[in-house]
Structure formats: C-alpha cells, structure tokens
Design a protein around this motif. Sequence first.
Motif, PDB file in Angstrom:
ATOM      1  N   LEU A   1       0.828  -1.209   0.000  1.00 33.68           N
ATOM      2  CA  LEU A   1       0.000   0.000   0.000  1.00 33.68           C
ATOM      3  C   LEU A   1       0.861   1.258   0.000  1.00 33.68           C
ATOM      4  CD1 LEU A   1      -2.731  -1.043   2.611  1.00 33.68           C
ATOM      5  CD2 LEU A   1      -2.905  -1.092   0.116  1.00 33.68           C
ATOM      6  N   PHE A   2       2.047   1.153   0.642  1.00 33.77           N
ATOM      7  CA  PHE A   2       2.893   2.327   0.807  1.00 33.77           C
ATOM      8  C   PHE A   2       3.402   2.853  -0.531  1.00 33.77           C
ATOM      9  CE2 PHE A   2       7.213   4.057   2.076  1.00 33.77           C
ATOM     10  CZ  PHE A   2       6.706   5.261   2.501  1.00 33.77           C
ATOM     11  N   LEU A   3       3.823   1.950  -1.430  1.00 35.40           N
ATOM     12  CA  LEU A   3       4.315   2.417  -2.730  1.00 35.40           C
ATOM     13  C   LEU A   3       3.184   3.086  -3.514  1.00 35.40           C
ATOM     14  CD1 LEU A   3       6.757   2.637  -4.543  1.00 35.40           C
ATOM     15  CD2 LEU A   3       6.136   0.444  -5.576  1.00 35.40           C
ATOM     16  N   TRP A   4       1.975   2.544  -3.407  1.00 37.42           N
ATOM     17  CA  TRP A   4       0.822   3.196  -4.054  1.00 37.42           C
ATOM     18  C   TRP A   4       0.572   4.574  -3.435  1.00 37.42           C
ATOM     19  CZ3 TRP A   4      -1.747   2.054  -8.392  1.00 37.42           C
ATOM     20  CH2 TRP A   4      -1.572   0.794  -8.945  1.00 37.42           C
ATOM     21  N   LEU A   5       0.688   4.670  -2.108  1.00 34.52           N
ATOM     22  CA  LEU A   5       0.506   5.963  -1.454  1.00 34.52           C
ATOM     23  C   LEU A   5       1.570   6.949  -1.919  1.00 34.52           C
ATOM     24  CD1 LEU A   5      -0.629   7.920   0.659  1.00 34.52           C
ATOM     25  CD2 LEU A   5       0.712   6.724   2.402  1.00 34.52           C
ATOM     26  N   ALA A   6       2.821   6.495  -2.015  1.00 39.57           N
ATOM     27  CA  ALA A   6       3.908   7.375  -2.444  1.00 39.57           C
ATOM     28  C   ALA A   6       3.660   7.906  -3.855  1.00 39.57           C
ATOM     29  CB  ALA A   6       5.239   6.626  -2.386  1.00 39.57           C
ATOM     30  N   MET A   7       3.254   7.027  -4.773  1.00 38.68           N
ATOM     31  CA  MET A   7       3.080   7.446  -6.160  1.00 38.68           C
ATOM     32  C   MET A   7       1.826   8.303  -6.341  1.00 38.68           C
ATOM     33  SD  MET A   7       5.769   6.515  -7.603  1.00 38.68           S
ATOM     34  CE  MET A   7       5.303   7.094  -9.240  1.00 38.68           C
ATOM     35  N   LEU A   8       0.707   7.884  -5.749  1.00 41.84           N
ATOM     36  CA  LEU A   8      -0.502   8.717  -5.865  1.00 41.84           C
ATOM     37  C   LEU A   8      -0.315  10.048  -5.144  1.00 41.84           C
ATOM     38  CD1 LEU A   8      -3.461   6.175  -5.496  1.00 41.84           C
ATOM     39  CD2 LEU A   8      -2.495   7.158  -7.569  1.00 41.84           C
ATOM     40  N   GLY A   9       0.383  10.021  -4.007  1.00 43.85           N
ATOM     41  CA  GLY A   9       0.690  11.274  -3.309  1.00 43.85           C
ATOM     42  C   GLY A   9       1.538  12.193  -4.163  1.00 43.85           C
ATOM     43  N   SER A  10       2.481  11.619  -4.929  1.00 44.17           N
ATOM     44  CA  SER A  10       3.304  12.425  -5.839  1.00 44.17           C
ATOM     45  C   SER A  10       2.446  13.077  -6.918  1.00 44.17           C
ATOM     46  CB  SER A  10       4.366  11.543  -6.501  1.00 44.17           C
ATOM     47  OG  SER A  10       5.248  11.012  -5.550  1.00 44.17           O
ATOM     48  N   VAL A  11       1.445  12.341  -7.393  1.00 46.61           N
ATOM     49  CA  VAL A  11       0.546  12.904  -8.410  1.00 46.61           C
ATOM     50  C   VAL A  11      -0.266  14.048  -7.806  1.00 46.61           C
ATOM     51  CG1 VAL A  11      -1.324  12.418 -10.025  1.00 46.61           C
ATOM     52  CG2 VAL A  11       0.407  10.668  -9.579  1.00 46.61           C
ATOM     53  N   VAL A  12      -0.779  13.840  -6.590  1.00 48.74           N
ATOM     54  CA  VAL A  12      -1.543  14.897  -5.909  1.00 48.74           C
ATOM     55  C   VAL A  12      -0.670  16.135  -5.736  1.00 48.74           C
ATOM     56  CG1 VAL A  12      -2.723  15.555  -3.779  1.00 48.74           C
ATOM     57  CG2 VAL A  12      -3.077  13.262  -4.735  1.00 48.74           C
ATOM     58  N   ALA A  13       0.575  15.933  -5.297  1.00 45.21           N
ATOM     59  CA  ALA A  13       1.488  17.066  -5.103  1.00 45.21           C
ATOM     60  C   ALA A  13       1.777  17.770  -6.423  1.00 45.21           C
ATOM     61  CB  ALA A  13       2.790  16.577  -4.467  1.00 45.21           C
ATOM     62  N   TYR A  14       1.923  16.997  -7.499  1.00 42.16           N
ATOM     63  CA  TYR A  14       2.197  17.590  -8.810  1.00 42.16           C
ATOM     64  C   TYR A  14       0.990  18.405  -9.272  1.00 42.16           C
ATOM     65  CZ  TYR A  14       4.433  17.807 -13.411  1.00 42.16           C
ATOM     66  OH  TYR A  14       5.052  18.245 -14.559  1.00 42.16           O
ATOM     67  N   ARG A  15      -0.195  17.858  -9.073  1.00 41.14           N
ATOM     68  CA  ARG A  15      -1.411  18.552  -9.489  1.00 41.14           C
ATOM     69  C   ARG A  15      -1.609  19.849  -8.687  1.00 41.14           C
ATOM     70  NH1 ARG A  15      -6.671  18.381  -7.848  1.00 41.14           N
ATOM     71  NH2 ARG A  15      -8.176  18.994  -9.447  1.00 41.14           N
ATOM     72  N   ARG A  16      -1.194  19.825  -7.426  1.00 41.41           N
ATOM     73  CA  ARG A  16      -1.349  21.007  -6.562  1.00 41.41           C
ATOM     74  C   ARG A  16      -0.133  21.924  -6.590  1.00 41.41           C
ATOM     75  NH1 ARG A  16      -3.936  19.480  -0.784  1.00 41.41           N
ATOM     76  NH2 ARG A  16      -6.006  18.820  -1.465  1.00 41.41           N
ATOM     77  N   ALA A  17       0.868  21.586  -7.404  1.00 43.81           N
ATOM     78  CA  ALA A  17       2.123  22.356  -7.467  1.00 43.81           C
ATOM     79  C   ALA A  17       2.783  22.434  -6.101  1.00 43.81           C
ATOM     80  CB  ALA A  17       1.866  23.760  -8.019  1.00 43.81           C
ATOM     81  N   GLU A  18       2.831  21.290  -5.390  1.00 42.34           N
ATOM     82  CA  GLU A  18       3.395  21.256  -4.044  1.00 42.34           C
ATOM     83  C   GLU A  18       4.693  20.462  -3.958  1.00 42.34           C
ATOM     84  OE1 GLU A  18       0.221  19.828  -1.562  1.00 42.34           O
ATOM     85  OE2 GLU A  18      -0.831  21.753  -1.562  1.00 42.34           O
TER      86      GLU A  18
ATOM     87  N   GLY B   1       1.494   5.667 -11.490  1.00 44.30           N
ATOM     88  CA  GLY B   1       1.806   7.007 -10.989  1.00 44.30           C
ATOM     89  C   GLY B   1       2.423   7.891 -12.051  1.00 44.30           C
ATOM     90  N   PHE B   2       3.389   7.356 -12.807  1.00 41.85           N
ATOM     91  CA  PHE B   2       4.026   8.145 -13.865  1.00 41.85           C
ATOM     92  C   PHE B   2       3.031   8.499 -14.972  1.00 41.85           C
ATOM     93  CE2 PHE B   2       8.197   6.099 -12.480  1.00 41.85           C
ATOM     94  CZ  PHE B   2       8.630   7.242 -11.837  1.00 41.85           C
ATOM     95  N   ALA B   3       2.116   7.572 -15.299  1.00 39.96           N
ATOM     96  CA  ALA B   3       1.111   7.864 -16.325  1.00 39.96           C
ATOM     97  C   ALA B   3       0.199   9.000 -15.886  1.00 39.96           C
ATOM     98  CB  ALA B   3       0.293   6.604 -16.622  1.00 39.96           C
ATOM     99  N   LEU B   4      -0.213   8.984 -14.632  1.00 37.63           N
ATOM    100  CA  LEU B   4      -1.077  10.057 -14.118  1.00 37.63           C
ATOM    101  C   LEU B   4      -0.331  11.386 -14.082  1.00 37.63           C
ATOM    102  CD1 LEU B   4      -2.897   8.126 -11.236  1.00 37.63           C
ATOM    103  CD2 LEU B   4      -3.930   9.000 -13.340  1.00 37.63           C
ATOM    104  N   MET B   5       0.961  11.359 -13.720  1.00 39.19           N
ATOM    105  CA  MET B   5       1.746  12.600 -13.732  1.00 39.19           C
ATOM    106  C   MET B   5       1.898  13.123 -15.158  1.00 39.19           C
ATOM    107  SD  MET B   5       4.749  12.524 -10.842  1.00 39.19           S
ATOM    108  CE  MET B   5       5.045  10.797 -10.552  1.00 39.19           C
ATOM    109  N   LEU B   6       1.997  12.215 -16.107  1.00 39.88           N
ATOM    110  CA  LEU B   6       2.073  12.615 -17.519  1.00 39.88           C
ATOM    111  C   LEU B   6       0.803  13.366 -17.923  1.00 39.88           C
ATOM    112  CD1 LEU B   6       3.507  12.405 -20.309  1.00 39.88           C
ATOM    113  CD2 LEU B   6       2.292  10.236 -20.621  1.00 39.88           C
ATOM    114  N   VAL B   7      -0.349  12.856 -17.519  1.00 37.63           N
ATOM    115  CA  VAL B   7      -1.621  13.519 -17.831  1.00 37.63           C
ATOM    116  C   VAL B   7      -1.676  14.896 -17.175  1.00 37.63           C
ATOM    117  CG1 VAL B   7      -4.121  13.400 -17.518  1.00 37.63           C
ATOM    118  CG2 VAL B   7      -2.851  11.335 -18.138  1.00 37.63           C
ATOM    119  N   VAL B   8      -1.273  14.957 -15.900  1.00 36.34           N
ATOM    120  CA  VAL B   8      -1.307  16.238 -15.170  1.00 36.34           C
ATOM    121  C   VAL B   8      -0.384  17.253 -15.836  1.00 36.34           C
ATOM    122  CG1 VAL B   8      -0.718  17.368 -12.989  1.00 36.34           C
ATOM    123  CG2 VAL B   8      -1.967  15.212 -12.971  1.00 36.34           C
TER     124      VAL B   8
END
Length: 626
Positions: A72-89, A156-163
């Motif tokens: 679960l942790f790796l999923w949290l890390a990657m989805l959290g990275s996408v959230v941070a990227y989307r929020r410019a954080e 995670g990388f695919a979602l960051m690509l979309v963002v």
Amino acid sequence: MHVDIATETPALPAASAKRAWARTLDTALGPLIEIPAALLVVAEVVVLLAGVVSRYVFHSPIVWSDELASILFLWLAMLGSVVAYRRAEHMRMTALVSMASIKTQAFLEAVALAAGLAFVLMLLHPAYEFAAEEVFVQTPALEITNAWRAAALPVGFALMLVVAALRLIECADWRHAVGAVAVTGLVIVALMLAEPLLRTLGNWNLLIFFVLGVGALVFTGVPIAFAFGLATFGYLMLTTRAPAMVVVGRMDEGMSHLILLAVPLFVFLGLLIEMTGMAKAMVGFLASMLGHVRGGLHYVLVGAMYLVSGISGSKAADMAAVAPVLFPEMKKRGAKEGDLVALLAATGAQTETIPPSLVLITIGSVTGVSITALFTGGLMPGIVLGITLCALVWWRYRGEDLRHVKRATKGEVAKAFVIAFPAIALPFVIRAAVVEGVATATEVSTIGIVYAILAGLLIYRQFDWRRVYPMLVSTASLSGAILLIIGAATGMAWALTQSGFSQSLAVMMKSLPGGALGFLVVSAVAFVILGSVLEGIPAIVLFGPLLFPIARQVGVHEVHYAMVVILAMGVGLFAPPFGVGYYAACAISRIHPDAGIKPIVGYMTALLVGLVVVILVPWISIGFLG
C-alpha cells in the motif's frame, strides 16, 4: 514555493476553449486521485495499528501486516506524488525565478512543466517493464505476485504525464507552452547527439550532469525530484551501458524502506495536533508561566516549537500550530513582525533533531543508523540551540516594558497545566513506546494518531470531522513529494557510487587536516550550503550514504555526526535568501520576507554558536545512549 503567474497577453478563442476543456478534465481527475490517496493513508494507519495490537496485546503477530503495508505504501507514495504535482506542491527552489520579470516567470513555469513532462515520459516505459518483471516474484507472506506493488510506478508516472500535459495546455499564453516544450526538446536532442563525445569524457560527466545539469534545473524552478531524476537518467543512458529500468529500480528501492512509512503517519499526526487544540493547550501553559517575563512570549515560542516538534515531525505543521496562537499577543506587546518571523524560522532550524523528526527517520532509513538511537540523541542538541536563541532573546528584550501585562496566578498556571498535560505527555508516550519495544519507530505514529483522536474527542472536545479528508489529502501530497525526492536521490546516489565518485570523496574527506574535527567542520559547512539549495531531505538522502561510512572511518560516532549534519542542514534550510523553510515561515505568519531579513542574522548567528558547541562536545548527542 510556487508562484501563480497571470499574463496580460489576450488568449485566442480556440486557446481559451482548449484551456476550459483542460480545466474541466483536471477538475474531474482531482477526486479520482485524491480519494484513493486519502484512503491509503487511513489503510496504513489501520494495518499498522492492527499489527501493534495483535502483537503486543494478544501476543499473536499478524505475519502479513508489514507486507501489506509495504504494498500500500508504494501506491501511497506514487498517488501522493501525483496529488502534489497537481497542486504544485513538489519541493522546488524559486528564489531566483521570483526575481525575474512576470513574463520570464511565466515562461520558466512552463519550462518546469515541460521538464516534468520529459521526466515522466522517459520513465514511463521502464516503469512498465519493471512492473512486468515483478510478475514472476511472489511475496512471502501473502503469496501474491509483487506486480501488485510495482504497478504503482507506471500508474503514478502515467497520471503525472496527464497532469503535466493538462498544465501545459492551461498555460495562459500558448507561446510559453510551445516555447518551453521546444527548449526542452532541443536540450534532449543536443545531449543525444553529443552521446559519442560524452562517452569519452569519463568522470567529467559527473560535473556536466550532476553539477551543471542539476544546478540549471533546480535554479530555473524545476521540482527537485524531477531535476534529480532527469540528471540521473541522462547520465546513465548517455554515458554508461546501464538499462533504463535501473533508474526505476533504484527509485523503487529508495521509496520502499518500511521505516519511511512513518513519514505520512507523522505528517497526519502533526495536522491532528493542531486541529484538536493540543498545540494550543501546550502554548497556553507555557504562556501562563512565562508571559510576564521580559521577552517571555519569545521564550514560549522557542519552548512550544520544541514540544510540538516532538509530536508532529513536520516543520510546516509545527509552525502552523504555534504561530497563529502566539503572534497576535506578541504584536500587541510591541514585537516587530520581522523579529517574529525571524525567530519562528530560527526555531524551525533549532528543532530539526527533535524526535520524531522526518529528517531523523529519513537518515535512519538511508544510512542504517538506529532510529531509537537517533530519537534519543536528538533531544539535547535541540536544547543547546534553544539556549543560544533564548540568550539572544534576553539581550534583545531586556528593556521590554511589561507594566501593562498581568502575571498569571498559581491557580491559573496549575489550571493551564492540567489542560495541557495530555498534550505534553504525547511526546513522552511516543518515545516510551519505541524504547520499551511496544512498537517500532514506524508503528509508534499510529499510537500517537489514536491518542490524538481520543484526546480531541474526549478531553479537548475539539474535533472537526469536516477537516479530516482535506488533512488526509494534504498528508498524501506532502508525503508523495518527500518520497519521490528520496526515490530520485537514491537513484542519483547509486549512479555516483557506480562512477567511483564515492570512493574519491572518501579519500578526499579522510585526508582533510584536523582529523575528526576537521571532517565535522567541513561537513557542517557543506550541509549549510546543501540545505539552502536542495532543501533538507534531498541533501540527506543524496549525501548521507556517502558520508556516514567516512564518519565511522575517521572516528566520529554516527549519531553525533547525524546531529551535526541535520542541524547544519536546518540552518541552511531556514536561512534567507535561498532557504525554503524561511519562506514557509513567512507564508504561515503572513509576514513579508523582507521584514525578517535583518533580524534573522542574529538568530542564525546564535544557531551557529550552538552548532559549534554540539560539534565540540559529542556528549550532547551521545551521552544518553547508554
């Protein structure tokens, strides 16, 4: 710090329609990422807490709890990275960008997005290959394919690509977006054409990619994690025969240390402390004792940051919990805004070693130093730096007029103590749980979370359920930003090691004059600089694995060395003009950065005096280790 840029260039109708479409898609995408990320934070708390209860209370360990938590942790890390990227954080250095003109800033923002797009494009296919290889690996306890965990990376990388693509489409001036993509593409093509030459340069490539390349990316505002990742990928692909999948594998290794699970959990705990009123209760007690003393509320600020740091682990959470409670009254007493924000930033640096600091947890995960020893050794150095800050406060406020301030009675102090006691006890509960073996440094945060929730509901009667979801999303975002940096820096550290740089660095550092003392002084100076440029955790992750073995060889105790480099890094992190922590303190205080530039010089000097004492007296760091 992120700067939102607006441009005066009128947009064409077609471009406006595209931006509207992109914003609509982005708005729809937000909950699809944020809700799973928030649920993953909750799931990690539940899984780890269940492990503690079953092992310590029922004496029947759940053998698969750590394994599930790791997946679960790796999923949290990657989805959290996408959230941070989307929020410019994502963590980035914008001190130089903010000095440019509005148009230049807008273009550099587009360049940062284009660089992020290039980063995820380059790693997307290797991440898919890495996950496909993990299909053949079976987890020992759950007996499922490890691809369930590794799939988090390509997703995670695919979602960051979309963002990244949506953000470029949303640029106010399409010419900035096209120009940024063109510049990024030209740099990549130029490096590819130069590959035959680069392969003949040997270790000069380290200078090209990891000094000039990373420096150019960081100073133009590209998120630090992406700067590290791009430099590492370029170096390995253009100067070595290593496959691209190696970069993803090193990132996975860096982000998958189970001890790093403490990062999101302590971030969430820090937000709970502020929301439940526990931090306010602690500050109220300290103010009742010292409010009538000259400079008393400044002493309270130093003490409150020490206590709150012992709970939250997050500097932003610490400052957000303390500043709004104290600053209004301090302003009433005549304190200048610049002095307030300067002291707040200085206390941020002072308390970097207070357990359960995220930096302590990170340094333990990347160097192998005992987390329990770091937690024990971090208490006294913070006190020493607190004393040097208080000495300066005494000097600056020795003539303060307090005739209008009423001294609290013994009854009022006692009442404030009773109210604050549950909050003050929490740091000791956390440390005792680790030392006594009730829970690991990773699991103990769940005990703190349950404690804070019960205290908020039953004792302080202050628990806003509406704030829980935003807090969970913020936790995922900050954690993802931190963990992606750790992953990227782990890849860079591996590349530096493979190049032979670490061996050369070891030889150079061991040959420094002055032996152990010379090594400590040079390390302190280096980490002050690194802390201001790279922020704290990236500097630790990148150079910790290289320097800690050298420290052992020259006779420096690893816990003593950890305290020196963490405090030095903290000084750099919170010192203007580059220290990002200083600007975070200004944002939380709502005070303009220019106001604190002059008064912070004295406080930083006081911190450096304290750092010198910690360097010269190892007992401060290791005297209580037994």
